[in-house]
Write an enzyme that holds these catalytic residues in place. Structure first.
Site, PDB file in Angstrom:
ATOM      1  N   LYS A   1      15.692   0.267  10.115  1.00 55.41           N
ATOM      2  CA  LYS A   1      15.897   0.384   8.556  1.00 55.41           C
ATOM      3  C   LYS A   1      16.137  -1.070   8.044  1.00 55.41           C
ATOM      4  CE  LYS A   1      18.209   3.600   5.470  1.00 55.41           C
ATOM      5  NZ  LYS A   1      17.180   3.974   4.667  1.00 55.41           N
TER       6      LYS A   1
ATOM      7  N   GLU B   1       5.282   9.108   7.104  1.00 51.46           N
ATOM      8  CA  GLU B   1       6.799   9.584   6.434  1.00 51.46           C
ATOM      9  C   GLU B   1       6.147   8.993   4.967  1.00 51.46           C
ATOM     10  OE1 GLU B   1      10.067   7.785   7.444  1.00 51.46           O
ATOM     11  OE2 GLU B   1       9.242   6.249   8.465  1.00 51.46           O
TER      12      GLU B   1
HETATM   13  N1  PLP Z   1      12.719   7.480   6.360  1.00 51.51           N
HETATM   14  C1  PLP Z   1      12.791   6.628   5.555  1.00 51.51           C
HETATM   15  C2  PLP Z   1      11.790   5.605   5.402  1.00 51.51           C
HETATM   16  C3  PLP Z   1      14.286   6.430   4.756  1.00 51.51           C
HETATM   17  O1  PLP Z   1      14.243   5.329   4.193  1.00 51.51           O
HETATM   18  C4  PLP Z   1      15.307   7.460   5.038  1.00 51.51           C
HETATM   19  C5  PLP Z   1      16.354   7.248   4.414  1.00 51.51           C
HETATM   20  O2  PLP Z   1      17.178   6.765   5.054  1.00 51.51           O
HETATM   21  C6  PLP Z   1      14.650   8.411   5.848  1.00 51.51           C
HETATM   22  C7  PLP Z   1      13.540   8.509   6.452  1.00 51.51           C
HETATM   23  C8  PLP Z   1      15.793   9.475   6.348  1.00 51.51           C
HETATM   24  O3  PLP Z   1      16.550   8.936   7.119  1.00 51.51           O
HETATM   25  P1  PLP Z   1      18.279   9.514   6.850  1.00 51.51           P
HETATM   26  O4  PLP Z   1      18.184  11.056   7.036  1.00 51.51           O
HETATM   27  O5  PLP Z   1      18.971   9.099   7.956  1.00 51.51           O
HETATM   28  O6  PLP Z   1      18.742   9.109   5.504  1.00 51.51           O
HETATM   29  C1  COI Z   2      18.536   7.151   2.183  1.00 52.64           C
HETATM   30  O1  COI Z   2      18.067   8.229   2.075  1.00 52.64           O
HETATM   31  O2  COI Z   2      19.697   6.978   2.168  1.00 52.64           O
HETATM   32  C2  COI Z   2      17.732   5.914   1.975  1.00 52.64           C
HETATM   33  O3  COI Z   2      17.993   4.800   2.282  1.00 52.64           O
HETATM   34  C3  COI Z   2      16.213   6.280   1.049  1.00 52.64           C
HETATM   35  C4  COI Z   2      16.076   5.465   0.027  1.00 52.64           C
HETATM   36  C5  COI Z   2      14.949   5.574  -0.596  1.00 52.64           C
HETATM   37  C6  COI Z   2      17.280   5.802  -1.042  1.00 52.64           C
END
Ligand code: PLP
Ligand code: COI
Length: 341
Positions: A184, A220
């Site tokens: 991330k 994704e």
């Molecule tokens: N994929 C991306 C590129 C993201 O930015 C996010 C957001 O955090 C997710 C997937 C989903 O991850 P999470 O469920 O941990 O928020």
């Molecule tokens: C999240 O879901 O927390 C992310 O970081 C995604 C972003 C596009 C807001």
């Protein structure tokens, strides 16, 4: 504590400056004690590593008011752990998990008036991040870093309530094989901005990224993972080393298997097989599970028939169970809910 007077049902997914944020600095090989500050501005040298070579990582998690009025966070330990692996991937000093959780408690308690009420559809979004704060001119890791955590109340990520989203398959790639797609790091989001903006200009809600090596597998979107449902109500999750391991996706897999008795398979998913699926969802902290109605691949339409009016039946069950746990209506697995106040 008097809650802020905001139009909670209509705040959208945008930044509101709240009272306090947490800051810690890494200097001479160690993190300082950290503190809360009212100052929302960051002052750094013009040659700071973040500004020149984008050495930055972040996280995103949500805090909820539950049905009994408690304030809780959903699986923040998982965000702390993922941030540690992102730090390792970008040669940054990990911020310890217990300090991350302590910073979270401090930020939420200091901004309690900003936590949206139960049932409003809004939540308090927490944004932890860390960046190279000292100067570097040769390409190398910086010596100093700053960790910060702020919060902002947010509504749904996609405008217009629950509706079938329309995605397009664009011509740009987000992440290389053996690259940074699983971390991330802000740099991955920079890579996705042009494709996402093109998709919006062309009238789509999001861009679907494919694998960069062969452009045949589904990866994704810029901010969420995919989840598909077969006509026999089995869940299929795309597997790839270059997508972000979503905590929401991981939680949904457990919900599907242990609470809904559904079969879940994680495997590479080709673009050409999408028309076999009945439902498609985008999952993530911001997206929760948002139904996808259609993907357009250079004029060819792929329709998810069960999502034509919104969430299909399986996505709806997943959504109800997950949000029920987050809002305290359903008992969550041990360790998923951190009680803050
Ligand atoms: N994929 C991306 C590129 C993201 O930015 C996010 C957001 O955090 C997710 C997937 C989903 O991850 P999470 O469920 O941990 O928020
Ligand atoms: C999240 O879901 O927390 C992310 O970081 C995604 C972003 C596009 C807001």
């Amino acid at each position: 504590m008097k809650r802020k007077d905001l139009d909670w049902e209509n705040i959208g997914f945008s930044y509101h400056k709240t009272e306090k944020r947490y800051v810690a600095n890494y200097r001479e090989g160690k993190w300082d004690e950290g503190l809360l500050t009212e100052d929302a501005n960051v002052v750094i040298n013009e040659c700071a590593g973040i500004l020149q070579y984008c050495q930055e990582i972040f996280e995103g998690l949500k805090v909820y008011t539950t049905c009994d009025g408690s304030i809780v966070a959903f699986r923040p330990d998982q965000n702390a752990k993922r941030m540690i692996s992102s730090a390792q991937g970008l040669e940054m000093p990990p911020f310890p998990e217990e300090r991350f959780l302590d910073a979270l408690d401090q930020v939420v308690r200091a901004n309690a008036a900003w936590v949206p009420p139960y049932g409003s559809g809004a939540t308090l979004y927490i944004r932890p991040y860390m960046f190279a704060s000292s100067s570097v001119i040769g390409v190398k890791p910086a010596e100093e870093y700053q960790f910060r955590m702020f919060c902002t109340p947010v509504g749904p990520y996609f405008k217009g309530g629950v509706r079938p989203l329309v995605l397009c398959v664009g011509d740009y790639d987000r992440a290389a094989p053996h690259g940074t797609g699983h971390l991330k790091a802000g740099l991955n989001y920079a890579m996705s901005i042009h494709a996402g903006a093109q998709a919006h200009r062309n009238g789509y809600d999001e861009n679907m990224f494919l694998d960069a090596a062969t452009r045949t597998y589904v990866e994704e979107t810029g901010g969420a993972n995919f989840l598909f449902v077969t006509k026999d109500q089995e869940i299929v999750i795309p597997k790839s080393a270059s997508i972000l391991p979503s905590i929401t996706r991981q939680s949904l897999i457990q919900v599907a298997r242990d609470y809904l008795d559904l079969k879940v398979t994680e495997r590479p998913v080709t673009l050409s097989e999408l028309s076999d699926f009945a439902e498609c969802g985008l999952c993530g902290t911001a997206a929760v599970i948002s139904p996808v109605g259609k993907v357009v691949d250079h004029g060819k339409e792929i329709i998810f028939s069960e999502n034509k009016n919104g969430m299909g039946p399986v996505i709806q069950k997943l959504y109800d169970t997950l949000t029920g746990m987050q809002q305290g209506n359903l008992k969550a697995p041990e360790g998923w809910i951190r009680h803050i106040m």
